[in-house]
Design a protein around this motif. Structure first.
Motif, short mmCIF file in Angstrom:
data_model
loop_
_atom_site.label_atom_id
_atom_site.label_comp_id
_atom_site.label_asym_id
_atom_site.label_seq_id
_atom_site.Cartn_x
_atom_site.Cartn_y
_atom_site.Cartn_z
N LYS A 1 0.74 -1.24 0.07
CA LYS A 1 0.01 -0.09 -0.08
C LYS A 1 0.88 1.10 -0.16
N THR A 2 1.96 1.15 0.78
CA THR A 2 3.02 2.27 0.76
C THR A 2 3.50 2.62 -0.55
N LEU A 3 3.60 1.50 -1.38
CA LEU A 3 4.38 1.74 -2.74
C LEU A 3 3.18 2.41 -3.70
N LEU A 4 2.00 1.91 -3.36
CA LEU A 4 0.90 2.28 -4.24
C LEU A 4 0.65 3.75 -4.05
N VAL A 5 0.58 4.32 -2.64
CA VAL A 5 0.39 5.62 -2.44
C VAL A 5 1.46 6.43 -2.66
N ALA B 1 3.40 5.84 -5.69
CA ALA B 1 3.04 5.79 -7.03
C ALA B 1 1.99 6.81 -7.37
N ASP B 2 0.97 6.64 -6.32
CA ASP B 2 -0.39 7.51 -6.63
C ASP B 2 -0.07 8.99 -6.62
N HIS B 3 1.02 9.20 -5.65
CA HIS B 3 1.47 10.69 -5.20
C HIS B 3 2.22 11.33 -6.49
N ALA B 4 3.14 10.31 -6.96
CA ALA B 4 3.96 10.66 -8.12
C ALA B 4 3.09 10.97 -9.63
N ASP C 1 1.08 14.09 -8.85
CA ASP C 1 2.05 15.18 -9.03
C ASP C 1 2.59 15.61 -10.49
N ALA C 2 2.62 14.47 -11.38
CA ALA C 2 2.98 14.79 -12.86
C ALA C 2 1.75 15.39 -13.39
N LYS C 3 0.60 14.66 -13.00
CA LYS C 3 -0.56 15.49 -13.75
C LYS C 3 -0.95 17.01 -13.24
N LYS C 4 -0.47 17.09 -12.08
CA LYS C 4 -0.75 18.69 -11.47
C LYS C 4 0.40 19.63 -12.35
#
Length: 190
Positions: free
Chosen positions: A32-36, A38-41, A44-47
């Motif tokens: 889950k930590t890895l998924l979170v 990856a989701d943040h990355a 951030d890229a989309k933003k």
């Protein structure tokens, strides 16, 4: 004795299996930590892409009449002895906006374009897909994605279609590849 061996085997198996289950929640937490992360990355890229897109000029006009515009461009191209460069895409497309900005802010490229081409941004968007115009040129966006470039000679005859991904370099475009593309399809001076 067989029963005792079987019971011992089952007991050990159960113990081993229960130990394996105890390890799983920790592993799941790590996953889950890895998924979170990856989701943040990804967020951030989309933003960053949205911020970049907001700052770039929007050259595509969904309300334009490309049939009429291209006829006017042909008349101008004949008079000025230039080819027509159609950059097909839309204001929704970050790579379309990046290419436009790159050409407009790179003096070397802008000079080649201004000297050799009448430049036009052909809109493709949900509001206006310009299907009739795209059909005339074989719907290159369906095949290559956007942006895609359609080069016409001064008489309006299509002489080349260029996909854009071969012009890319990193998160932008290659100066040498774009220069080569523009120079290759410039009108031949007699």
């Amino acid at each position: 004795m067989k029963k005792l061996s079987l019971i011992a085997f089952l007991g050990l198996s159960f113990f081993a299996f229960s130990q394996e289950l105890k390890d799983k929640p920790e592993d799941r937490d790590k996953d889950k930590t890895l998924l979170v992360k990856a989701d943040h990355a990804e967020l951030d890229a989309k933003k960053k892409a949205a911020e970049e897109k907001a700052k770039l000029p929007k050259p595509y006009d969904a309300k334009a009449d490309p049939e009429k515009d291209i006829q006017n461009l042909i008349a101008k191209a004949k008079k000025e002895k230039k080819n027509i460069m159609i950059q097909a895409g839309g204001n929704w497309c970050i790579w379309c906006l990046r290419f436009n900005q790159y050409v407009q802010t790179t003096p070397e490229l802008k000079n080649i374009v201004d000297k050799n081409y009448i430049y036009y941004h052909l809109n493709y968007s949900p509001e206006n897909k310009n299907e009739k115009t795209f059909a005339k040129y074989g719907n290159p966006g369906e095949k290559f994605g956007y942006p895609v470039f359609i080069v016409l000679d001064k008489n309006g005859k299509m002489i080349h279609v260029q996909q854009s991904d071969v012009l890319e370099e990193g998160k932008g475009y290659s100066l040498e590849k774009v220069k080569e593309f523009f120079n290759q399809w410039a009108p031949k001076k007699s």
